[in-house]
Design a protein around this motif. Structure first.
Motif, PDB file in Angstrom:
ATOM      1  N   MET A   1      11.518   5.396   4.222  1.00  0.00           N
ATOM      2  CA  MET A   1      12.336   4.217   4.434  1.00  0.00           C
ATOM      3  C   MET A   1      12.882   3.764   3.080  1.00  0.00           C
ATOM      4  SD  MET A   1      11.355   0.885   6.568  1.00  0.00           S
ATOM      5  CE  MET A   1      12.694   0.434   7.589  1.00  0.00           C
ATOM      6  N   ASP A   2      14.136   3.392   3.040  1.00  0.00           N
ATOM      7  CA  ASP A   2      14.728   3.037   1.752  1.00  0.00           C
ATOM      8  C   ASP A   2      14.278   1.650   1.288  1.00  0.00           C
ATOM      9  OD1 ASP A   2      16.438   0.990   2.699  1.00  0.00           O
ATOM     10  OD2 ASP A   2      18.088   2.358   3.033  1.00  0.00           O
ATOM     11  N   ALA A   3      14.387   1.432   0.008  1.00  0.00           N
ATOM     12  CA  ALA A   3      13.875   0.211  -0.618  1.00  0.00           C
ATOM     13  C   ALA A   3      14.584  -1.036  -0.110  1.00  0.00           C
ATOM     14  CB  ALA A   3      14.001   0.315  -2.133  1.00  0.00           C
ATOM     15  N   ARG A   4      15.868  -0.932   0.167  1.00  0.00           N
ATOM     16  CA  ARG A   4      16.610  -2.113   0.653  1.00  0.00           C
ATOM     17  C   ARG A   4      16.118  -2.543   2.023  1.00  0.00           C
ATOM     18  NH1 ARG A   4      22.714  -1.547   0.393  1.00  0.00           N
ATOM     19  NH2 ARG A   4      22.642  -3.812   0.383  1.00  0.00           N
ATOM     20  N   ALA A   5      15.858  -1.581   2.894  1.00  0.00           N
ATOM     21  CA  ALA A   5      15.348  -1.909   4.231  1.00  0.00           C
ATOM     22  C   ALA A   5      13.957  -2.534   4.132  1.00  0.00           C
ATOM     23  CB  ALA A   5      15.317  -0.659   5.097  1.00  0.00           C
ATOM     24  N   LEU A   6      13.146  -2.007   3.235  1.00  0.00           N
ATOM     25  CA  LEU A   6      11.814  -2.583   3.044  1.00  0.00           C
ATOM     26  C   LEU A   6      11.891  -4.000   2.480  1.00  0.00           C
ATOM     27  CD1 LEU A   6       9.768   0.453   1.724  1.00  0.00           C
ATOM     28  CD2 LEU A   6       9.505  -0.711   3.915  1.00  0.00           C
ATOM     29  N   GLU A   7      12.822  -4.243   1.583  1.00  0.00           N
ATOM     30  CA  GLU A   7      12.992  -5.590   1.036  1.00  0.00           C
ATOM     31  C   GLU A   7      13.428  -6.581   2.121  1.00  0.00           C
ATOM     32  OE1 GLU A   7      12.218  -7.188  -1.728  1.00  0.00           O
ATOM     33  OE2 GLU A   7      11.326  -5.373  -2.522  1.00  0.00           O
ATOM     34  N   ARG A   8      14.287  -6.134   3.018  1.00  0.00           N
ATOM     35  CA  ARG A   8      14.713  -7.006   4.133  1.00  0.00           C
ATOM     36  C   ARG A   8      13.522  -7.314   5.038  1.00  0.00           C
ATOM     37  NH1 ARG A   8      19.339  -3.771   3.857  1.00  0.00           N
ATOM     38  NH2 ARG A   8      18.627  -2.442   5.548  1.00  0.00           N
ATOM     39  N   LEU A   9      12.714  -6.293   5.297  1.00  0.00           N
ATOM     40  CA  LEU A   9      11.530  -6.499   6.130  1.00  0.00           C
ATOM     41  C   LEU A   9      10.544  -7.422   5.425  1.00  0.00           C
ATOM     42  CD1 LEU A   9      10.112  -5.811   8.770  1.00  0.00           C
ATOM     43  CD2 LEU A   9       9.207  -3.764   7.669  1.00  0.00           C
ATOM     44  N   ARG A  10      10.409  -7.257   4.136  1.00  0.00           N
ATOM     45  CA  ARG A  10       9.520  -8.144   3.379  1.00  0.00           C
ATOM     46  C   ARG A  10       9.999  -9.584   3.472  1.00  0.00           C
ATOM     47  NH1 ARG A  10       7.318  -7.130  -2.740  1.00  0.00           N
ATOM     48  NH2 ARG A  10       5.866  -8.867  -2.726  1.00  0.00           N
ATOM     49  N   PHE A  27      -0.615  -7.725   1.652  1.00  0.00           N
ATOM     50  CA  PHE A  27      -0.206  -6.455   2.240  1.00  0.00           C
ATOM     51  C   PHE A  27       0.954  -5.849   1.459  1.00  0.00           C
ATOM     52  CE2 PHE A  27       2.886  -4.329   4.965  1.00  0.00           C
ATOM     53  CZ  PHE A  27       2.149  -3.215   5.339  1.00  0.00           C
ATOM     54  N   TRP A  28       1.991  -6.637   1.197  1.00  0.00           N
ATOM     55  CA  TRP A  28       3.161  -6.129   0.490  1.00  0.00           C
ATOM     56  C   TRP A  28       2.800  -5.717  -0.924  1.00  0.00           C
ATOM     57  CZ3 TRP A  28       7.272  -4.253   2.585  1.00  0.00           C
ATOM     58  CH2 TRP A  28       7.666  -4.691   3.846  1.00  0.00           C
ATOM     59  N   SER A  29       1.876  -6.418  -1.552  1.00  0.00           N
ATOM     60  CA  SER A  29       1.473  -6.075  -2.917  1.00  0.00           C
ATOM     61  C   SER A  29       0.734  -4.741  -2.982  1.00  0.00           C
ATOM     62  CB  SER A  29       0.568  -7.166  -3.486  1.00  0.00           C
ATOM     63  OG  SER A  29       1.284  -8.354  -3.644  1.00  0.00           O
ATOM     64  N   HIS A  30      -0.012  -4.424  -1.935  1.00  0.00           N
ATOM     65  CA  HIS A  30      -0.843  -3.220  -1.968  1.00  0.00           C
ATOM     66  C   HIS A  30      -0.223  -2.017  -1.262  1.00  0.00           C
ATOM     67  CE1 HIS A  30      -3.862  -6.415  -2.721  1.00  0.00           C
ATOM     68  NE2 HIS A  30      -4.194  -5.563  -3.657  1.00  0.00           N
ATOM     69  N   ALA A  31       0.300  -2.211  -0.086  1.00  0.00           N
ATOM     70  CA  ALA A  31       0.730  -1.054   0.706  1.00  0.00           C
ATOM     71  C   ALA A  31       2.150  -1.159   1.237  1.00  0.00           C
ATOM     72  CB  ALA A  31      -0.233  -0.860   1.884  1.00  0.00           C
ATOM     73  N   GLY A  32       2.695  -2.321   1.234  1.00  0.00           N
ATOM     74  CA  GLY A  32       3.954  -2.559   1.917  1.00  0.00           C
ATOM     75  C   GLY A  32       5.119  -1.697   1.497  1.00  0.00           C
ATOM     76  N   MET A  33       5.302  -1.518   0.212  1.00  0.00           N
ATOM     77  CA  MET A  33       6.477  -0.780  -0.255  1.00  0.00           C
ATOM     78  C   MET A  33       6.324   0.729  -0.093  1.00  0.00           C
ATOM     79  SD  MET A  33       8.491  -3.194  -0.798  1.00  0.00           S
ATOM     80  CE  MET A  33       9.904  -2.508  -1.615  1.00  0.00           C
ATOM     81  N   ARG A  34       5.172   1.177   0.384  1.00  0.00           N
ATOM     82  CA  ARG A  34       4.960   2.615   0.611  1.00  0.00           C
ATOM     83  C   ARG A  34       4.946   2.957   2.104  1.00  0.00           C
ATOM     84  NH1 ARG A  34       0.958   1.160  -3.012  1.00  0.00           N
ATOM     85  NH2 ARG A  34      -0.613   1.421  -1.415  1.00  0.00           N
ATOM     86  N   MET A  35       5.405   2.050   2.940  1.00  0.00           N
ATOM     87  CA  MET A  35       5.401   2.273   4.390  1.00  0.00           C
ATOM     88  C   MET A  35       6.425   3.316   4.798  1.00  0.00           C
ATOM     89  SD  MET A  35       5.157  -1.206   6.578  1.00  0.00           S
ATOM     90  CE  MET A  35       6.308  -2.133   5.595  1.00  0.00           C
ATOM     91  N   ASP A  36       6.065   4.080   5.815  1.00  0.00           N
ATOM     92  CA  ASP A  36       7.045   4.983   6.405  1.00  0.00           C
ATOM     93  C   ASP A  36       7.779   4.236   7.522  1.00  0.00           C
ATOM     94  OD1 ASP A  36       5.350   4.955   8.650  1.00  0.00           O
ATOM     95  OD2 ASP A  36       4.471   6.899   8.171  1.00  0.00           O
ATOM     96  N   GLU A  37       8.729   4.896   8.136  1.00  0.00           N
ATOM     97  CA  GLU A  37       9.551   4.243   9.161  1.00  0.00           C
ATOM     98  C   GLU A  37       8.734   3.804  10.375  1.00  0.00           C
ATOM     99  OE1 GLU A  37      13.378   4.980   9.868  1.00  0.00           O
ATOM    100  OE2 GLU A  37      13.823   5.658   7.847  1.00  0.00           O
TER     101      GLU A  37
END
Length: 79
Positions: A1-10, A27-37
């Motif tokens: 998943m691209d970083a922009r989509a993850l930022e919107r979800l965050r 969650f975002w600090s530890h695992a959030g930015m490494r999530m798959d789709e």
């Protein structure tokens, strides 16, 4: 998943309850930015729940309504 989509979800993860905000921030600090789709879609589905229902899930007072969401609930609980 691209970083922009993850930022919107965050951004959408910001909630009205302090307790949820704390859990989601961890969650975002530890695992959030490494999530798959798949995980991102699960989180998105959980974020559609009312704050109190989501808090009950995260605190272990309720079980996920959909078995597919249990993995994400477990990730949030571990955060």
């Amino acid at each position: 998943m691209d970083a922009r989509a993850l930022e919107r979800l965050r951004w959408r993860s910001r909630r009205g309850l302090l307790e949820l905000d704390l859990v989601l921030d961890r969650f975002w600090s530890h695992a959030g930015m490494r999530m798959d789709e798949e995980k991102a879609a699960q989180l998105e589905a959980l974020l559609l729940l009312p704050d109190n229902d989501l808090l009950d899930l995260v605190m272990g007072r309720a079980e996920a309504p959909d078995e597919k969401l249990r993995g994400m609930v477990d990730m949030l609980r571990a955060a």
